[in-house]
Structure formats: structure tokens, C-alpha cells
Scaffold this motif. Structure first.
Motif, PDB file in Angstrom:
ATOM      1  N   ARG A  43      66.987 -35.431  59.512  1.00 45.62           N
ATOM      2  CA  ARG A  43      68.003 -34.486  59.515  1.00 45.62           C
ATOM      3  C   ARG A  43      68.152 -33.469  60.619  1.00 45.62           C
ATOM      4  NH1 ARG A  43      67.337 -33.183  52.900  1.00 45.62           N
ATOM      5  NH2 ARG A  43      67.787 -35.435  52.187  1.00 45.62           N
ATOM      6  N   THR A  44      67.018 -33.374  61.227  1.00 42.32           N
ATOM      7  CA  THR A  44      66.973 -32.602  62.359  1.00 42.32           C
ATOM      8  C   THR A  44      67.566 -32.895  63.519  1.00 42.32           C
ATOM      9  OG1 THR A  44      64.651 -33.173  62.743  1.00 42.32           O
ATOM     10  CG2 THR A  44      64.726 -31.343  61.586  1.00 42.32           C
ATOM     11  N   ILE A  45      67.829 -34.153  63.576  1.00 39.71           N
ATOM     12  CA  ILE A  45      68.518 -34.875  64.939  1.00 39.71           C
ATOM     13  C   ILE A  45      69.939 -34.692  64.764  1.00 39.71           C
ATOM     14  CG2 ILE A  45      68.752 -37.051  66.112  1.00 39.71           C
ATOM     15  CD1 ILE A  45      66.132 -37.840  65.143  1.00 39.71           C
ATOM     16  N   LYS A  46      70.434 -34.225  65.825  1.00 40.45           N
ATOM     17  CA  LYS A  46      71.900 -34.067  65.662  1.00 40.45           C
ATOM     18  C   LYS A  46      72.436 -35.136  66.754  1.00 40.45           C
ATOM     19  CE  LYS A  46      71.694 -30.715  62.954  1.00 40.45           C
ATOM     20  NZ  LYS A  46      71.850 -30.705  61.619  1.00 40.45           N
ATOM     21  N   GLY A  47      73.658 -35.715  66.490  1.00 43.36           N
ATOM     22  CA  GLY A  47      74.550 -36.245  67.475  1.00 43.36           C
ATOM     23  C   GLY A  47      73.967 -37.731  68.177  1.00 43.36           C
ATOM     24  N   LEU A  48      73.031 -38.368  67.321  1.00 48.93           N
ATOM     25  CA  LEU A  48      72.590 -39.730  67.918  1.00 48.93           C
ATOM     26  C   LEU A  48      73.817 -40.634  67.977  1.00 48.93           C
ATOM     27  CD1 LEU A  48      69.632 -40.842  68.186  1.00 48.93           C
ATOM     28  CD2 LEU A  48      69.979 -41.931  65.940  1.00 48.93           C
ATOM     29  N   VAL A  49      73.810 -41.274  69.340  1.00 46.12           N
ATOM     30  CA  VAL A  49      74.700 -42.453  69.580  1.00 46.12           C
ATOM     31  C   VAL A  49      74.249 -43.568  69.990  1.00 46.12           C
ATOM     32  CG1 VAL A  49      76.387 -40.528  69.875  1.00 46.12           C
ATOM     33  CG2 VAL A  49      74.858 -41.213  71.928  1.00 46.12           C
ATOM     34  N   THR A  50      74.936 -44.659  70.277  1.00 43.34           N
ATOM     35  CA  THR A  50      74.583 -45.810  70.852  1.00 43.34           C
ATOM     36  C   THR A  50      73.943 -45.711  72.226  1.00 43.34           C
ATOM     37  OG1 THR A  50      76.017 -47.181  69.476  1.00 43.34           O
ATOM     38  CG2 THR A  50      75.465 -48.289  71.449  1.00 43.34           C
ATOM     39  N   GLY A  51      72.861 -46.245  72.525  1.00 42.67           N
ATOM     40  CA  GLY A  51      72.292 -46.060  73.827  1.00 42.67           C
ATOM     41  C   GLY A  51      71.244 -45.133  74.220  1.00 42.67           C
ATOM     42  N   ASP A  52      71.330 -44.283  73.183  1.00 47.08           N
ATOM     43  CA  ASP A  52      70.000 -43.095  72.847  1.00 47.08           C
ATOM     44  C   ASP A  52      68.752 -43.955  73.046  1.00 47.08           C
ATOM     45  OD1 ASP A  52      70.874 -40.552  73.295  1.00 47.08           O
ATOM     46  OD2 ASP A  52      71.640 -40.600  71.167  1.00 47.08           O
ATOM     47  N   LYS A  53      67.777 -43.434  73.710  1.00 48.22           N
ATOM     48  CA  LYS A  53      66.461 -43.928  73.618  1.00 48.22           C
ATOM     49  C   LYS A  53      65.529 -42.995  72.589  1.00 48.22           C
ATOM     50  CE  LYS A  53      66.772 -45.550  78.316  1.00 48.22           C
ATOM     51  NZ  LYS A  53      66.521 -46.573  79.013  1.00 48.22           N
TER      52      LYS A  53
ATOM     53  N   GLY B 271      67.136 -52.047  52.130  1.00 44.24           N
ATOM     54  CA  GLY B 271      67.705 -52.150  53.396  1.00 44.24           C
ATOM     55  C   GLY B 271      67.335 -51.437  54.328  1.00 44.24           C
ATOM     56  N   ILE B 272      66.629 -50.437  54.084  1.00 43.13           N
ATOM     57  CA  ILE B 272      66.172 -49.371  55.559  1.00 43.13           C
ATOM     58  C   ILE B 272      64.996 -49.626  55.596  1.00 43.13           C
ATOM     59  CG2 ILE B 272      65.977 -47.009  56.054  1.00 43.13           C
ATOM     60  CD1 ILE B 272      68.733 -47.544  55.399  1.00 43.13           C
ATOM     61  N   GLY B 273      64.481 -49.671  57.284  1.00 40.18           N
ATOM     62  CA  GLY B 273      63.494 -50.434  57.691  1.00 40.18           C
ATOM     63  C   GLY B 273      62.661 -49.443  58.357  1.00 40.18           C
ATOM     64  N   GLY B 274      63.046 -48.166  58.173  1.00 39.87           N
ATOM     65  CA  GLY B 274      62.366 -46.906  59.274  1.00 39.87           C
ATOM     66  C   GLY B 274      63.005 -45.742  59.385  1.00 39.87           C
ATOM     67  N   ILE B 275      62.568 -44.760  59.989  1.00 32.88           N
ATOM     68  CA  ILE B 275      63.229 -43.462  60.232  1.00 32.88           C
ATOM     69  C   ILE B 275      62.902 -43.339  62.005  1.00 32.88           C
ATOM     70  CG2 ILE B 275      62.743 -40.959  60.080  1.00 32.88           C
ATOM     71  CD1 ILE B 275      61.904 -41.561  57.277  1.00 32.88           C
ATOM     72  N   VAL B 276      64.179 -42.752  62.428  1.00 31.66           N
ATOM     73  CA  VAL B 276      64.310 -42.320  63.793  1.00 31.66           C
ATOM     74  C   VAL B 276      63.722 -40.928  63.804  1.00 31.66           C
ATOM     75  CG1 VAL B 276      65.860 -41.528  65.704  1.00 31.66           C
ATOM     76  CG2 VAL B 276      66.214 -43.461  64.157  1.00 31.66           C
ATOM     77  N   GLU B 277      62.621 -40.488  64.408  1.00 31.17           N
ATOM     78  CA  GLU B 277      61.821 -39.193  64.450  1.00 31.17           C
ATOM     79  C   GLU B 277      62.250 -38.416  65.608  1.00 31.17           C
ATOM     80  OE1 GLU B 277      59.837 -38.446  62.174  1.00 31.17           O
ATOM     81  OE2 GLU B 277      59.002 -40.191  61.270  1.00 31.17           O
ATOM     82  N   ALA B 278      62.700 -38.822  67.007  1.00 31.89           N
ATOM     83  CA  ALA B 278      62.983 -37.895  67.828  1.00 31.89           C
ATOM     84  C   ALA B 278      63.904 -38.755  68.744  1.00 31.89           C
ATOM     85  CB  ALA B 278      61.765 -37.504  68.566  1.00 31.89           C
ATOM     86  N   VAL B 279      64.617 -38.238  69.814  1.00 28.57           N
ATOM     87  CA  VAL B 279      65.482 -38.493  70.714  1.00 28.57           C
ATOM     88  C   VAL B 279      65.111 -38.170  72.067  1.00 28.57           C
ATOM     89  CG1 VAL B 279      67.859 -39.014  71.709  1.00 28.57           C
ATOM     90  CG2 VAL B 279      67.331 -38.514  69.131  1.00 28.57           C
TER      91      VAL B 279
ATOM     92  N   PHE C 274      75.679 -45.576  62.231  1.00 32.97           N
ATOM     93  CA  PHE C 274      76.411 -45.647  60.833  1.00 32.97           C
ATOM     94  C   PHE C 274      76.166 -44.654  60.214  1.00 32.97           C
ATOM     95  CE2 PHE C 274      75.438 -50.160  62.351  1.00 32.97           C
ATOM     96  CZ  PHE C 274      76.711 -50.746  62.579  1.00 32.97           C
ATOM     97  N   GLY C 275      76.962 -43.382  60.221  1.00 33.99           N
ATOM     98  CA  GLY C 275      76.744 -42.378  59.535  1.00 33.99           C
ATOM     99  C   GLY C 275      75.558 -41.912  59.559  1.00 33.99           C
ATOM    100  N   GLN C 276      74.623 -41.688  58.458  1.00 36.58           N
ATOM    101  CA  GLN C 276      73.212 -41.409  58.757  1.00 36.58           C
ATOM    102  C   GLN C 276      72.434 -42.365  58.946  1.00 36.58           C
ATOM    103  OE1 GLN C 276      71.747 -38.018  58.975  1.00 36.58           O
ATOM    104  NE2 GLN C 276      73.906 -37.849  59.579  1.00 36.58           N
ATOM    105  N   HIS C 277      72.828 -43.608  59.139  1.00 35.47           N
ATOM    106  CA  HIS C 277      71.886 -44.718  59.761  1.00 35.47           C
ATOM    107  C   HIS C 277      72.237 -45.081  60.993  1.00 35.47           C
ATOM    108  CE1 HIS C 277      71.130 -44.522  55.436  1.00 35.47           C
ATOM    109  NE2 HIS C 277      72.372 -45.096  55.099  1.00 35.47           N
ATOM    110  N   ALA C 278      71.131 -45.866  61.545  1.00 34.32           N
ATOM    111  CA  ALA C 278      71.246 -46.265  62.956  1.00 34.32           C
ATOM    112  C   ALA C 278      70.498 -47.658  63.025  1.00 34.32           C
ATOM    113  CB  ALA C 278      70.930 -45.493  64.236  1.00 34.32           C
TER     114      ALA C 278
END
Length: 353
Positions: free
Chosen positions: A72-82, A94-102, A52-56
Motif C-alpha cells: 500500500r505504500t507503493i504509488k503509481g506502479l506501471v508497466t516497465g517498472d523495475k 492466484g496471488i503469488g507474491g508481493i511487490v515490496e519496492a520500486v 491490474f488495479g492493486q495487482h501486477a
């Protein structure tokens, strides 16, 4: 038919300006404050359930789902990404964490986009289930378009005929013959009814231990089939219009769903319709798998595979090595490419004026 006029310089300038406006709107939420490092726990593995926008929404190894910011360094995160995530020690707004890498993707499901070129809409998919049905009317032309799109991504496709409970005996033989042609060239074909449950056990076996995505026109019963396989999915089901025979598209955001019988489904509005206007004609031909051994063997390098002398595809057709139905559908797809490209670019040039 007269040639379409090329875009004027003014139209091209407006198209680029509209593109920049969209990019600015898409970046507007990047100024949201991020969680501080000292408020986060250790790194752990996760998978993107939805974006959802800048949230997942991220599912962690222990099964909890947490809405996270995206670096902000992560581009193009999509459903199914590990991904690698760090969860907040205390949830904030309501925000419970941060995606650090893909992690690198094993596969990418893509579609052409006016402004972004080829856009990834889901990742790490093992198979594409192309759903056709008796209602709306069965057509191999639509199946072949989806097969071309699937072959272009490199993700194995499977063909499913849904709503067999509505099959008219008068058309049963014709549809069976059409499906047999796909089996003859190596595609798996399944016949099911999400209403009566016929064939669903075979689909469960097909889905087990794999990440799958359904593709198909509106009204073919994709959401109904998912609901039959996973009743708790609570997906909306669009009825086919009695007047038009066209389905109402109901899915609005890509979601990864876990099946109780094993395996995962990614339900995405991005595969409602696979456009092919970004593909060159040579690539379309290669995506017809039974054509591959003949491509490049025509007398002339620029052969259009019509009435050209020395055409290897025409010779293969006469010899019964490729079918007339698939050959005709190939030419229909090729004929539609220029018109689709013009329509897309013209819309981009005139959008939001």
C-alpha cells in the motif's frame, strides 16, 4: 471566435466531488488481505509486465511471471517498472507474491489526466516509435503532435511510415519530401509494411536491446506490426472502417512483450492519443527541436510568433532555416490548446451528473 466561458463555482465543486468519488472507487480494493511476511520467500528483482488495479504481473529474473499484490505504500506502479518482489512459498487465491519496492525510473511516459494531472503510463522506455501510415491518410500534423509529446517526455522518438504496400504513386513524392524534412532536422525515419514484411528487419535492429513503445492513431497498424515482429503476441488487430476510414482501437491494457530478435515492447492504450492541453505554449515551441536556437531571441518577450514585429521564428522561416509545414503545424497545435483545455475541464465538471 467568442471566448469560452470560465467554469462556474458550481461546476468546479462538482468537478472536485467527482474527483473524490473516483479516488474512493480506486481505493476500494485496498482492503484486500495481503500475504503474511512469514509466508514469503527472499527478496528478488523483477519487472512489471502489466498492472491490474492493486495487482501486477511481475516477471522475475528466472523468467517466471507471477501475479502479485502491491504494498500500500507503493504509488503509481506501471508497466516497465523495475521492482523488488517476494514470492509466496505457497500460492494463495492466484496471488503469488508481493511487490515490496520500486527502483528509480530512467524515464517515464506520461499523459495528461483530468483528475490526476500528468499521469505516468509506462516506465524505463528507451525510445518512442511514432507510427504513421498511408491509410488512414498521411498527415504531418499528427506526426508533429506525437513528436511534441515525445520531446516533452525526453524519450527519443523515431518515425515509422507503415503500409507502404498501399502507397499511391501519385502521393509518393509528397510523402517522401515530408519524411525527408524530418530526417533533415535529425529524426530517424523508417518505411515498412507489416503485411509484406518490407523494412521489418530494419525495425528489428532498431528494437534490439532496447525498451520501446509504439505510438500512433488507431488504424495505422501498430498491433499488426507488433504481431509481425512477435507472432505469439496474439494481439487483436482492428480493421480500418471502409466507411469512415477510422481505425478501431483494440489494445485494452499495457503489456511488456519480449521480442525473439532482442529487445522489449510496451504496448499500451495510453499512447493511442497524446493530448497536449497540459503544455504551455512556450513548452510546445521548445518541443519543435529546430526552433530552439531561435526561441528567446524575438524582439518582444511575449512574441506569439505570428505577425509580431521582430519575430525570430518568422525570420528563420523566411531564411529557410525552418520549414513552412512545421511552422504551420506549430501554430495549429497552439490554437488547439485552449479549446482542448476547456473541453477537458467542462467534461470533468459535468461528468457523472
Amino acid at each position: 471566435m467568442s471566448k469560452k466561458k470560465p467554469l462556474s463555482q458550481g461546476q468546479l465543486r462538482r468537478m472536485r466531488a467527482n474527483h473524490e468519488k473516483r479516488l474512493q472507487r480506486g481505493n476500494s480494493d485496498k482492503n484486500l488481505p495481503e500475504l503474511q511476511d512469514n509466508s514469503l520467500g527472499p527478496e528478488q528483482a523483477g519487472v512489471v509486465i502489466s498492472r491490474f488495479g492493486q495487482h501486477a504481473d511481475i516477471e522475475t529474473a528466472d523468467g517466471q511471471t507471477v501475479r502479485c499484490n502491491i504494498r500500500r505504500t507503493i504509488k503509481g506502479l506501471v508497466t516497465g517498472d523495475k521492482v523488488i518482489v517476494r514470492l509466496a512459498l505457497e500460492q494463495q487465491s492466484g496471488i503469488g507474491g508481493i511487490v515490496e519496492a520500486v527502483h528509480p525510473r530512467t524515464s517515464s511516459l506520461t499523459r495528461p489526466d483530468l483528475y490526476d494531472g500528468v499521469k505516468v503510463i509506462a516506465a524505463n522506455i528507451d525510445q518512442i516509435l511514432i507510427v504513421s501510415s498511408v491509410l488512414p491518410s498521411f498527415t504531418t500534423q499528427i506526426i508533429d503532435r506525437y513528436l511534441v509529446a515525445a520531446e516533452d517526455t525526453g524519450i527519443p522518438p523515431v518515425i515509422i511510415l507503415n503500409k507502404i504496400d498501399l502507397l499511391n504513386p501519385d502521393e509518393a513524392d509528397e510523402i517522401a519530401a515530408a519524411l525527408q524534412r524530418y530526417e533533415d532536422i535529425g529524426y530517424k525515419v523508417f518505411k515498412v509494411s507489416s503485411k509484406s514484411g518490407d523494412g521489418l528487419d530494419a525495425i528489428k535492429g532498431l528494437l534490439k536491446d532496447k525498451v520501446s513503445v509504439f505510438a500512433g492513431q488507431s488504424g495505422v497498424g501498430k498491433s499488426s506490426m507488433i504481431n509481425a515482429l512477435l507472432p505469439d503476441a496474439e494481439l487483436l488487430v482492428g480493421d480500418v472502417s471502409d466507411n469512415s476510414g477510422l481505425g478501431q482501437h483494440t489494445t485494452t491494457t499495457a503489456k511488456l512483450l519480449h521480442l525473439p530478435s532482442g529487445g522489449d515492447l510496451i504496448d499500451s492504450p495510453g499512447v493511442r492519443e497524446f493530448a497536449l492541453w497540459h503544455l504551455p505554449a512556450q513548452r510546445v515551441g521548445w518541443c519543435f527541436i529546430e526552433f530552439r536556437e531561435f526561441l528567446g531571441t524575438c524582439k518582444f518577450r511575449d512574441c506569439k510568433h505570428g505577425d509580431d514585429p521582430g519575430c525570430a521564428l518568422q525570420e528563420a522561416l523566411k531564411a529557410g532555416k525552418i520549414t513552412e509545414d512545421r511552422f504551420n503545424n506549430y501554430h495549429k497545435i497552439i490554437a488547439s490548446l485552449d479549446e482542448q483545455r476547456h473541453a477537458r475541464y467542462f467534461r470533468a465538471a459535468t461528468d457523472e451528473q
